[in-house]
Design a protein around this motif. Structure first.
Motif, PDB file in Angstrom:
ATOM      1  N   SER A 279      16.728  16.412  -2.571  1.00 25.26           N
ATOM      2  CA  SER A 279      17.212  16.869  -1.267  1.00 25.26           C
ATOM      3  C   SER A 279      16.305  16.418  -0.124  1.00 25.26           C
ATOM      4  N   SER A 280      15.139  15.875  -0.457  1.00 22.39           N
ATOM      5  CA  SER A 280      14.236  15.414   0.604  1.00 22.39           C
ATOM      6  C   SER A 280      14.426  13.943   0.941  1.00 22.39           C
ATOM      7  N   VAL A 281      15.332  13.272   0.235  1.00 20.72           N
ATOM      8  CA  VAL A 281      15.405  11.813   0.370  1.00 20.72           C
ATOM      9  C   VAL A 281      15.599  11.377   1.817  1.00 20.72           C
ATOM     10  N   ILE A 282      16.511  12.043   2.526  1.00 23.43           N
ATOM     11  CA  ILE A 282      16.798  11.593   3.890  1.00 23.43           C
ATOM     12  C   ILE A 282      15.581  11.786   4.794  1.00 23.43           C
ATOM     13  N   SER A 283      14.928  12.942   4.690  1.00 28.23           N
ATOM     14  CA  SER A 283      13.771  13.139   5.570  1.00 28.23           C
ATOM     15  C   SER A 283      12.623  12.207   5.195  1.00 28.23           C
ATOM     16  N   ILE A 284      12.497  11.916   3.895  1.00 19.01           N
ATOM     17  CA  ILE A 284      11.459  10.952   3.488  1.00 19.01           C
ATOM     18  C   ILE A 284      11.759   9.578   4.091  1.00 19.01           C
ATOM     19  N   LEU A 285      13.037   9.155   3.983  1.00 24.73           N
ATOM     20  CA  LEU A 285      13.413   7.844   4.531  1.00 24.73           C
ATOM     21  C   LEU A 285      13.171   7.809   6.039  1.00 24.73           C
ATOM     22  N   GLN A 286      13.492   8.912   6.723  1.00 28.36           N
ATOM     23  CA  GLN A 286      13.269   8.951   8.175  1.00 28.36           C
ATOM     24  C   GLN A 286      11.789   8.766   8.506  1.00 28.36           C
ATOM     25  N   ASP A 287      10.940   9.479   7.759  1.00 31.63           N
ATOM     26  CA  ASP A 287       9.503   9.369   8.034  1.00 31.63           C
ATOM     27  C   ASP A 287       8.985   7.973   7.720  1.00 31.63           C
ATOM     28  N   ILE A 288       9.497   7.392   6.630  1.00 31.66           N
ATOM     29  CA  ILE A 288       9.058   6.034   6.280  1.00 31.66           C
ATOM     30  C   ILE A 288       9.496   5.063   7.371  1.00 31.66           C
ATOM     31  N   GLN A 289      10.731   5.240   7.829  1.00 32.38           N
ATOM     32  CA  GLN A 289      11.221   4.342   8.877  1.00 32.38           C
ATOM     33  C   GLN A 289      10.418   4.523  10.161  1.00 32.38           C
ATOM     34  N   GLU A 290      10.028   5.753  10.434  1.00 29.11           N
ATOM     35  CA  GLU A 290       9.248   5.987  11.643  1.00 29.11           C
ATOM     36  C   GLU A 290       7.920   5.241  11.555  1.00 29.11           C
TER      37      GLU A 290
ATOM     38  N   ASP B 173       0.844  -1.190   0.000  1.00 28.61           N
ATOM     39  CA  ASP B 173       0.000   0.000   0.000  1.00 28.61           C
ATOM     40  C   ASP B 173       0.886   1.249   0.000  1.00 28.61           C
ATOM     41  N   TYR B 174       0.885   1.925  -1.137  1.00 26.80           N
ATOM     42  CA  TYR B 174       1.794   3.061  -1.270  1.00 26.80           C
ATOM     43  C   TYR B 174       1.190   4.377  -0.785  1.00 26.80           C
ATOM     44  N   SER B 175      -0.039   4.329  -0.272  1.00 27.07           N
ATOM     45  CA  SER B 175      -0.671   5.603   0.074  1.00 27.07           C
ATOM     46  C   SER B 175       0.074   6.298   1.219  1.00 27.07           C
ATOM     47  N   VAL B 176       0.567   5.494   2.173  1.00 33.09           N
ATOM     48  CA  VAL B 176       1.323   6.074   3.287  1.00 33.09           C
ATOM     49  C   VAL B 176       2.574   6.774   2.749  1.00 33.09           C
ATOM     50  N   VAL B 177       3.290   6.044   1.851  1.00 36.51           N
ATOM     51  CA  VAL B 177       4.521   6.581   1.275  1.00 36.51           C
ATOM     52  C   VAL B 177       4.223   7.847   0.465  1.00 36.51           C
ATOM     53  N   ASP B 178       3.127   7.796  -0.283  1.00 36.20           N
ATOM     54  CA  ASP B 178       2.735   8.977  -1.071  1.00 36.20           C
ATOM     55  C   ASP B 178       2.582  10.200  -0.181  1.00 36.20           C
ATOM     56  N   GLY B 179       1.887   9.999   0.938  1.00 36.69           N
ATOM     57  CA  GLY B 179       1.676  11.104   1.872  1.00 36.69           C
ATOM     58  C   GLY B 179       3.002  11.649   2.378  1.00 36.69           C
ATOM     59  N   ILE B 180       3.907  10.720   2.714  1.00 30.65           N
ATOM     60  CA  ILE B 180       5.210  11.138   3.246  1.00 30.65           C
ATOM     61  C   ILE B 180       6.001  11.890   2.176  1.00 30.65           C
TER      62      ILE B 180
ATOM     63  N   ASN C 233      21.467   4.593  11.212  1.00 28.84           N
ATOM     64  CA  ASN C 233      20.128   4.752  11.763  1.00 28.84           C
ATOM     65  C   ASN C 233      19.029   4.111  10.915  1.00 28.84           C
ATOM     66  N   PHE C 234      19.307   3.948   9.619  1.00 31.21           N
ATOM     67  CA  PHE C 234      18.292   3.320   8.772  1.00 31.21           C
ATOM     68  C   PHE C 234      18.441   1.807   8.828  1.00 31.21           C
ATOM     69  N   SER C 235      17.304   1.145   8.845  1.00 29.55           N
ATOM     70  CA  SER C 235      17.351  -0.311   8.869  1.00 29.55           C
ATOM     71  C   SER C 235      16.589  -0.873   7.686  1.00 29.55           C
ATOM     72  N   LEU C 236      17.192  -1.863   7.039  1.00 28.93           N
ATOM     73  CA  LEU C 236      16.520  -2.514   5.917  1.00 28.93           C
ATOM     74  C   LEU C 236      15.785  -3.768   6.390  1.00 28.93           C
TER      75      LEU C 236
ATOM     76  N   TYR D  94      11.138   0.336   9.882  1.00 28.79           N
ATOM     77  CA  TYR D  94      12.276  -0.013   9.029  1.00 28.79           C
ATOM     78  C   TYR D  94      11.959   0.485   7.628  1.00 28.79           C
ATOM     79  N   LEU D  95      12.870   0.271   6.679  1.00 33.16           N
ATOM     80  CA  LEU D  95      12.619   0.709   5.305  1.00 33.16           C
ATOM     81  C   LEU D  95      12.254  -0.496   4.443  1.00 33.16           C
ATOM     82  N   PRO D  96      10.956  -0.661   4.155  1.00 33.70           N
ATOM     83  CA  PRO D  96      10.573  -1.820   3.343  1.00 33.70           C
ATOM     84  C   PRO D  96      11.190  -1.703   1.944  1.00 33.70           C
ATOM     85  N   ARG D  97      11.579  -2.839   1.413  1.00 30.15           N
ATOM     86  CA  ARG D  97      12.243  -2.862   0.109  1.00 30.15           C
ATOM     87  C   ARG D  97      11.365  -2.262  -0.987  1.00 30.15           C
TER      88      ARG D  97
END
Lengths: 163, 567
Positions: free
Chosen positions: A22-33, A6-13, A66-69, A37-40
């Motif tokens: 330049s937003s990649v790191i903050s996007i990854l942080q929010d996804i991990q939160e 379900d990509y809707s959560v990711v879309d929102g982030i 800090n990021f976990s796969l 973890y960071l789903p593949r």
């Protein structure tokens, strides 16, 4: 792209942070939160969204400790092994937790996805050493026994919550 | 007059707008060592081999320092020698040093610099791990443990090719070059262009070797081995094989192959002539019908793979023509049916992606591929060396019949703009020598990665774009998406076209230009300049190809075959 994900959560982030490299790191942080973890599945999706290669995002995700796969446990236990905690004997705490939870340096998450055990280099609470945190809650002046006790009570808490 | 200068090892060197100290120092005749510097890539400054000492005794990386008037640097002090030796020793301490069995033996920069700096002993214990080979790709072979983390492949793949199949992963001592999630190269976004292998200074990335398969076929008396040689190959082998001056070595290559035991030898430019005729026809009919998209060329398999992966929506505008290699291969196999022996067809190409193209399911007829084996220029050089043939002493020979008539139009396919020029020659109504010359000056020649031309065809102007390097293609596609109109677009994945292909010996910008010039010379020396004037074409269309043009010369790529992995 994985159809079941379900990509809707990711879309929102992504929209919340802006579709730019330049937003990649903050996007990854929010996804991990959100997922702990960071789903593949998010990698090709995010690569498309911010127009960089998937390998570049993988590069960022693996660069930061800090990021976990891998999926993390419900309780993320971080034992501080900064200088102050180290000299006040943080390693015996770590060893006790590893043996209690059946974990090691390489295997950091229990199979029931309840606990993840990590070390961290200084939480900035040296006056309380040795310190550990559970999901960002700080526990001061820990001993191996106290740590065992803590894990036990957390496990009971989880069982109750499930029941 | 420019009076600005700086001192390099005490001697004045004039500043002429060099981007960095390294370029100036190299211009001054000093071969400053580097692993991670390529003028066309961004400056990375990782290898620290190009350090120089300034007048205050500080060390600076020449690649990332702009030159300034009055600067004084030394390039060869006791301290710098010790520093460079230390870097080499540390690199070697973490490197598999089985040089004799490494595919890059003798063409490895690490090896070369170790020799140059006289590294006879490494003071540190060797921590290198056993080879970890990824040979999933039909084009490229990777050995992670020979990597020195210079990042050349990463920057080539993302900056020049806009593919980004690999990048750095992890950090510190755990750092590696990796695809996303470390999937095999074949399952990544790799399009097989081989430019990463061309710039890799060590044996970490190289061209997949298929020479054993060709040797095997040559040794089998039951098999007739037929070979085609692409235009760009002949202008890139000379120096490697000991010729003092650059030259068009087609005759010598033919002689070498014959001595090696190849039965029949042809020139891929015949395939190129077929491509010109088919593609010109397609262009004229597109112009007549009118289309929202330009006609994209389809000769370059790395471009086709890139388009399938990144812009599947454009595939409908990509020419249905097979590449010259595949067209010629169908012809050779069709012709071979008349011979009693089993035909093994090998194509000698400047290109790594051709290995993938040859293996595509679209080009199999009854289970067998039209091209049985693709040998890159580098592999050809190795085979000639292995044969013990002294290349410089070979007497040039001609290719075989019945496909022995070539044209200048077919030969210039090997250089960026060549396909376009050949097509212009064909579609232009004016067949005078003047018109022929004019075509060369429309702006389509030259090594620029992005060129444009306006050409009169019939009663209208045809707008043409010629791009090489996939990042330039991407930029053009962006402009087309934004509404810019073109009628014909030539795309070559490798910067400069096939003369700089991933399967060629590494070419500097100067070498590329020289190779291109040699092909234009060959064109000038051909008595037939236009594909449609090749008498062989008439014979083929009335003979072998009769009723089979579509089956043998065209293709409909199926997107499910996109992955280089499907080979």
């Amino acid at each position: 792209m994985n159809r079941e994900f379900d990509y809707s959560v990711v879309d929102g982030i992504i929209d919340g942070n802006g579709r730019k490299i330049s937003s990649v790191i903050s996007i990854l942080q929010d996804i991990q939160e959100h997922y702990r973890y960071l789903p593949r599945e998010i990698f090709p999706y995010l690569a498309d969204a911010v127009a960089v290669s998937e390998a570049r995002i993988y590069s960022v995700a693996t660069f930061y400790e800090n990021f976990s796969l891998e999926p993390k446990g419900l309780y993320v236990v971080k034992v501080c092994d900064g200088t102050a905690c180290h000299v006040r004997r943080s390693i015996p705490i770590l060893n006790r937790l590893r043996s209690d939870l059946g974990l090691s340096e390489r295997k950091v998450t229990t199979d029931d996805l309840l606990f993840t055990l990590e070390t961290v280099s200084c939480l900035g609470a040296c006056g309380l050493a040795p310190v550990l945190t559970v999901n960002d809650k700080v526990y001061p002046a820990v001993t191996p026994d106290k740590a065992s006790q803590l894990v036990k009570s957390l496990r009971e808490e989880a069982t109750h919550a499930a029941a | 007059m420019n009076r600005e200068f700086m001192l390099i090892d005490g001697l004045p060197a004039p500043l002429q707008g060099e981007k960095n100290l390294l370029e100036l120092i190299r211009k001054a005749g000093i071969s400053l060592p580097t692993f991670c510097y390529y003028s066309e890539l961004s400056v990375y400054g990782a290898c620290r081999m190009c350090m120089v000492e300034n007048e205050w005794g500080d060390l600076e990386a020449a690649c990332s320092t702009p030159p300034k008037a009055g600067m004084k640097v030394r390039t060869n002090t006791a301290r710098l020698r010790a520093y460079r030796r230390m870097i080499l020793e540390l690199l070697l301490a973490d490197h598999c040093r089985d040089c004799t069995t490494c595919p890059k033996n003798d063409s490895c920069r690490l090896q070369e610099l170790a020799v140059r700096f006289g590294i006879e002993r490494v003071r540190f214990p060797n921590t290198a791990e056993a080879p970890d080979i990824d040979d999933s790709s039909p084009c490229i072979r990777r050995d992670k443990n020979k990597c020195i983390l210079c990042g050349d492949c990463v920057r080539m793949c993302s900056e020049i090719q806009n593919v980004g199949a690999v990048d750095f992963a992890y950090r510190g001592s755990k750092m590696t070059i990796s695809t996303a999630f470390d999937v095999p190269l074949a399952e990544s976004g790799c399009v097989g262009c081989g430019q990463c292998a061309a710039v890799c200074p060590t044996g970490a990335l190289g061209v997949k070797d298929d020479t054993r398969r060709l040797w095997e076929a040559v040794s089998d008396p039951q098999v007739k081995v037929v070979v085609q040689i692409a235009p760009a190959v002949r202008v890139a082998v000379g120096r490697e094989l000991g010729l003092a001056e650059p030259e068009n070595c087609m005759g010598r290559i033919v002689a070498a192959l014959r001595r090696m035991g190849i039965d029949e030898i042809f020139d891929t430019s015949v395939g190129a002539d077929l491509t010109v005729l088919e593609e010109a026809g397609e262009l004229l009919s597109t112009l007549k019908k009118g289309s929202d998209l330009p006609l994209f060329t389809s000769c370059c398999p790395a471009w086709v793979a890139y388009c399938e992966k990144s812009h599947p929506e454009l595939m409908r505008a990509v020419s249905t023509c097979r590449s010259p290699m595949q067209m010629f291969a169908s012809l050779i196999k069709e012709h071979g049916k008349r011979s009693g022996r089993k035909v093994f067809h090998a194509a000698i190409m400047p290109c790594t992606a051709k290995k993938f193209e040859a293996a595509r399911p679209e080009f199999r007829h009854g289970g067998a591929p039209a091209v049985d084996c693709v040998i890159t220029t580098q592999e050809l050089i190795r085979m000639i060396r292995e044969s013990g043939l002294v290349f410089a002493e070979l007497e040039p020979e001609a290719v075989d019949m019945p496909f022995g008539t070539v044209t200048g139009a077919g030969l210039i396919f090997g250089v960026t703009g060549g396909v376009t020029e050949a097509v212009i020659r064909c579609v232009s109504a004016d067949k005078t020598p003047g018109a022929l010359r004019a075509a060369a000056y429309t702006g389509i020649r030259g090594m620029s990665g992005s060129k444009e031309a306006l050409v009169r065809v019939g009663d209208r102007d045809v707008k043409i774009a010629v791009v090489s390097g996939l990042a330039h293609a991407e930029e053009l596609i962006g402009r087309i998406g934004a509404g810019e109109k073109y009628d014909f677009v030539e795309v070559m994945a490798c910067p400069g076209g096939c003369v700089n292909g991933g399967g060629q010996p590494l070419a500097s910008a100067f070498d590329r230009e020289e190779r291109g010039d040699l092909l234009y010379n060959a064109d000038r020396m051909s008595s037939i300049k236009r594909s449609e004037e090749n008498p062989l074409m008439m014979t083929l269309y009335n003979g072998l190809l009769k009723g089979k043009v579509h089956d043998l010369l065209h293709v409909h790529y199926r997107t499910e075959n996109t992955g280089v992995s499907h080979a």
